[in-house]
Design an enzyme around this catalytic site. Structure first.
Site, PDB file in Angstrom:
ATOM      1  CG  ASP A 118      -2.018  -1.006   1.163  1.00 14.27           C
ATOM      2  OD1 ASP A 118      -2.297  -1.495   0.055  1.00 14.27           O
ATOM      3  OD2 ASP A 118      -2.590  -1.330   2.224  1.00 14.27           O
ATOM      4  NE  ARG A 149      -5.479  -1.835   3.546  1.00  7.62           N
ATOM      5  CZ  ARG A 149      -6.057  -1.432   2.420  1.00  7.62           C
ATOM      6  NH1 ARG A 149      -6.817  -0.354   2.418  1.00  7.62           N
ATOM      7  NH2 ARG A 149      -5.893  -2.099   1.293  1.00  7.62           N
ATOM      8  CE1 TYR A 160       2.922  -6.741   4.729  1.00  4.34           C
ATOM      9  CE2 TYR A 160       2.424  -9.031   5.250  1.00  4.34           C
ATOM     10  CZ  TYR A 160       2.540  -8.007   4.335  1.00  4.34           C
ATOM     11  OH  TYR A 160       2.247  -8.252   3.009  1.00  4.34           O
TER      12      TYR A 160
END
Length: 296
Positions: free
Chosen positions: A47, A181, A75
């Protein structure tokens, strides 16, 4: 193992540290100017607001990106509580803001354990998933209704790192196709509190790690030093070392002999100590390697 590279033909992979505020395509455009070639592509879109590891291929290596397609990723993310947005991250419009009491560490840890293994996840409509040839995020921004079906993902590890007054940080090791997300939103739901994602940094894509990544400035200052040989793919698919005659035959489209150590249908890298010929497919009960993707 060293691979030939020169000014006429630059091939290999770059472990780019993508900065926040740039799209993955922006990074590719920048690298095309640095290396003076249009033959550049990336694996695993990040992103624009996110930072971290973005593997990029240059030259003939772009033809090999597909062999990194199923690579797992790591992540570090920030879960913001008491807040929900239309994009599932802190760049979107606020849909809900709620007063809450930060759950104790034990409750957060227990909630995270519920996401281990194979789970179903519904990605955000503001993702890059293609719907009838168009990105879902583009459709959503055009106020077109988007329905994305749930998909199966795998969470290998989900670790609580730090708790703050209104948020906490997690480390995630997950399969391809995982949307962090959406994971942050789902973690909030399991805690009974609206949640959205704050910062996100990708710390690894397979063997490409954050510690070994290069900023665009570092790459511009020394393009060749930032380039890794195609042999890094040996971390993703098996290799088969052969002699120069076999390399030559392979490049002519001929099958070459194999020792039968891999089963039919297996993709292997064909190389020797100075050259990389391409990708072959094991055939005929493991006795031969048939050329599949030949590189000069």
């Amino acid at each position: 193992m060293k691979w030939r590279k020169n000014k006429m033909s630059i091939n290999g992979f770059i472990n780019v540290l993508k900065p926040p505020g740039m799209t993955s395509h922006d990074v590719v455009s920048c690298l095309r100017r640095i290396y003076g070639t249009k033959k550049i592509g990336h694996a695993g879109t990040l992103d624009p607001a996110a930072a971290g590891v973005l593997p990029v291929a240059v030259g003939n290596a772009t033809r090999l990106l597909e062999y990194m397609g199923n690579t797992d990723k790591r992540y570090r993310a920030e879960v913001l509580l008491g807040l929900s947005t239309d994009t599932d991250d802190d760049t979107g419009n606020i849909l809900e803001r709620t007063l809450f009491t930060m759950p104790p560490q034990e409750k957060i840890t227990t909630a995270l354990l519920g996401f281990y293994g194979d789970i179903m996840q519904t990605p955000s409509v503001y993702s890059a998933i293609k719907i009838n040839g168009r990105k879902a995020c583009d459709l959503a921004r055009s106020h077109i209704d988007v329905v994305i079906p749930p998909r199966s993902i795998h969470i290998y590890e989900l670790v609580l790192r730090q708790i703050f007054t209104d948020k906490f940080c997690i480390d995630v090791h997950c399969s391809k196709g995982t949307y962090i997300r959406s994971l942050c939103v789902d973690i909030g739901k399991s805690l009974g509190i609206p949640a959205t994602m704050g910062f996100l940094i990708r710390t690894a894509v397979g063997s490409f790690s954050l510690a070994d990544s290069h900023t665009l400035e570092e790459i511009a200052n020394n393009p060749l030093q930032s380039l890794q040989g195609v042999n890094i793919l040996l971390n993703y698919i098996p290799g088969c070392a052969v002699n120069e005659l076999a390399i030559a035959n392979f490049r002519q489209g001929k099958k070459i002999e194999h020792d039968g150590s891999q089963k039919d249908g297996t993709a292997v890298l064909v190389y020797n100590d100075v050259d990389f010929a391409g990708i072959g497919i094991i055939s005929e009960n493991g006795q031969y390697i048939a050329p599949h993707k030949v590189l000069n």
